[in-house]
Motif scaffolding. Structure first.
Motif, mmCIF file in Angstrom:
data_model
loop_
_atom_site.group_PDB
_atom_site.id
_atom_site.type_symbol
_atom_site.label_atom_id
_atom_site.label_comp_id
_atom_site.label_asym_id
_atom_site.label_seq_id
_atom_site.Cartn_x
_atom_site.Cartn_y
_atom_site.Cartn_z
ATOM 1 N N THR A 1 0.836 -1.215 0.000
ATOM 2 C CA THR A 1 0.000 0.000 0.000
ATOM 3 C C THR A 1 0.862 1.253 0.000
ATOM 4 N N GLY A 2 2.135 1.106 0.393
ATOM 5 C CA GLY A 2 3.015 2.276 0.503
ATOM 6 C C GLY A 2 2.814 3.013 1.823
ATOM 7 N N VAL A 3 1.872 2.535 2.622
ATOM 8 C CA VAL A 3 1.632 3.164 3.923
ATOM 9 C C VAL A 3 2.457 2.397 4.946
ATOM 10 N N SER A 4 3.456 3.066 5.543
ATOM 11 C CA SER A 4 4.259 2.317 6.522
ATOM 12 C C SER A 4 3.559 2.367 7.875
ATOM 13 N N THR A 5 3.690 1.287 8.591
ATOM 14 C CA THR A 5 2.920 1.154 9.829
ATOM 15 C C THR A 5 3.808 0.612 10.936
ATOM 16 N N LEU A 6 3.380 0.852 12.157
ATOM 17 C CA LEU A 6 4.094 0.287 13.286
ATOM 18 C C LEU A 6 3.263 -0.864 13.861
ATOM 19 N N THR A 7 3.809 -2.058 13.734
ATOM 20 C CA THR A 7 3.097 -3.242 14.245
ATOM 21 C C THR A 7 2.744 -3.064 15.718
ATOM 22 N N LYS A 8 3.670 -2.409 16.428
ATOM 23 C CA LYS A 8 3.460 -2.167 17.850
ATOM 24 C C LYS A 8 2.097 -1.496 18.094
ATOM 25 N N GLU A 9 1.743 -0.540 17.198
ATOM 26 C CA GLU A 9 0.488 0.196 17.396
ATOM 27 C C GLU A 9 -0.737 -0.658 17.151
ATOM 28 N N SER A 10 -0.735 -1.406 16.027
ATOM 29 C CA SER A 10 -1.938 -2.217 15.755
ATOM 30 C C SER A 10 -2.062 -3.326 16.808
ATOM 31 N N VAL A 11 -0.926 -3.882 17.223
ATOM 32 C CA VAL A 11 -0.966 -4.915 18.270
ATOM 33 C C VAL A 11 -1.504 -4.306 19.580
#
Ligand code: PMV
Length: 324
Positions: free
Chosen positions: A197-207
């Motif tokens: 998607t090109g959207v970088s994310t922090l796994t820490k946040e979704s977790v």
């Protein structure tokens, strides 16, 4: 000198629920790799650039060059919780080496960062292997995996350990937290298109967000985790039996459950929808979600067309990979 390369990874089924003890399936993706080369910066005279090697701080004698993230520095200048510093220090600590020789560590990676392809784990594993080989004390896969898991905690907070495990063993893994590692057989190869998607994310946040949901209604969310776990178990059987076409509906179901968990995103949902319109057998987000990558199961001959449709719909890059 020692060089080590490690693959990226995708989670086929079971992300998030795996943090709560349900099984998940992950496979290596060899089209992207992290590579670490460690060379000794030795000199007969014991000095380089006027620096005395007897200097107490061995960390000032270890250079880290990671051009992809514009990092060129000495280990001593990195904060203690910087993942590269933490890996390097923990390798020598584990090996009981108090004063390592002067070294240059060169790190490159084609694995996109913060996008669910396991870039952090891949760099850690390659670095652990290259460092331990350089000092002629190569660590076992089990030791490498344990060390990489400690570093994952810096990236993710409360990781399940699936990323470091699949990257360390570079084989399809049926992963259950705190259980012995199980690899599994792929009965017949199948093709996956990965789209970023090109959207970088922090796994820490979704977790962390999933944890908040769970804290508020444990009974309700445990049922969702059970559903995801059931899908992962069934998917393993299908893959082992070579019935890969049956995975499509399971991917769709898994994606719907991840949407319930609030870890999808408009960008991910759009790519999943476009994949469906262009002939995929099933699609879902992969990894922490909220951005990063989605995966679509396709007939091998349809892969280029699906990849093209995903690019036209805004994907920043696609990878076609064969799971075998
Ligand atoms: O975003 P990734 O690829 O690191 O995947 C994380 C997978 C989760 O299940 C969301 C977290 C975990 O630690 O297992």
């Amino acid at each position: 000198m020692a060089t080590s390369s490690t693959p990226g990874k995708i989670i086929l089924f079971g992300e998030h629920a795996v943090v709560y003890g349900r099984p998940a399936l992950a496979v290596p993706v060899t089209q992207v790799q992290a590579t670490v080369t460690v060379s000794s910066t030795d000199s007969v005279t014991g000095s380089r650039n006027g620096m005395d090697f007897r200097e107490k701080d061995w960390q000032a004698r270890i250079r880290i060059e990671a051009p992809d993230i514009c990092l060129s520095t000495e280990l001593s200048r990195l904060a203690p919780d910087h993942p590269l510093a933490a890996v390097t220090r923990s390798v020598f600590f584990t090996l009981g080496i108090d004063s390592p020789p002067p070294l240059t560590i060169h790190i490159t990676s084609t694995i996109p960062v913060a996008s669910g392809l396991g870039s952090g784990a891949a760099v850690s594993v390659a670095l652990i292997r290259a460092l331990s080989s350089t000092v002629h004390r190569p660590l076992s896969d089990e030791q490498v995996n344990t060390l990489a898991y400690e570093i994952e905690k810096l990236h993710h907070g409360t990781p399940s350990g699936i990323d470091n495990t699949v990257v360390t063993y570079a084989k399809p893994v049926y992963f259950v937290k705190d259980q012995p590692i199980e690899t599994f057989r792929v009965g017949a190869p199948f093709t996956i298109v990965i789209a970023d998607t090109g959207v970088s994310t922090l796994t820490k946040e979704s977790v962390g967000d999933v944890r908040e949901l769970w804290e508020a209604d444990k009974t309700g969310w445990e049922k969702v985790f059970d559903e995801i776990g059931k899908i992962a178990r069934l998917a393993r059987k299908m893959i082992e039996n070579g019935e890969w076409m049956a995975l499509g509906p399971l991917m769709d179901e898994n994606h719907a459950l991840l949407q319930q968990l609030t870890v999808s995103s408009p960008e991910l949902d759009r790519l999943v929808e476009v994949a469906h319109r262009s002939g995929t057998l099933g699609a879902k987000l992969s990894g922490g979600g909220r951005g990063g990558n989605m995966i679509a199961l396709v007939q091998k001959e349809d892969a280029p067309a699906v990849a093209e449709a995903l690019m036209s719909a805004g994907a920043k890059r696609t990878i076609i990979t064969q799971i075998e």
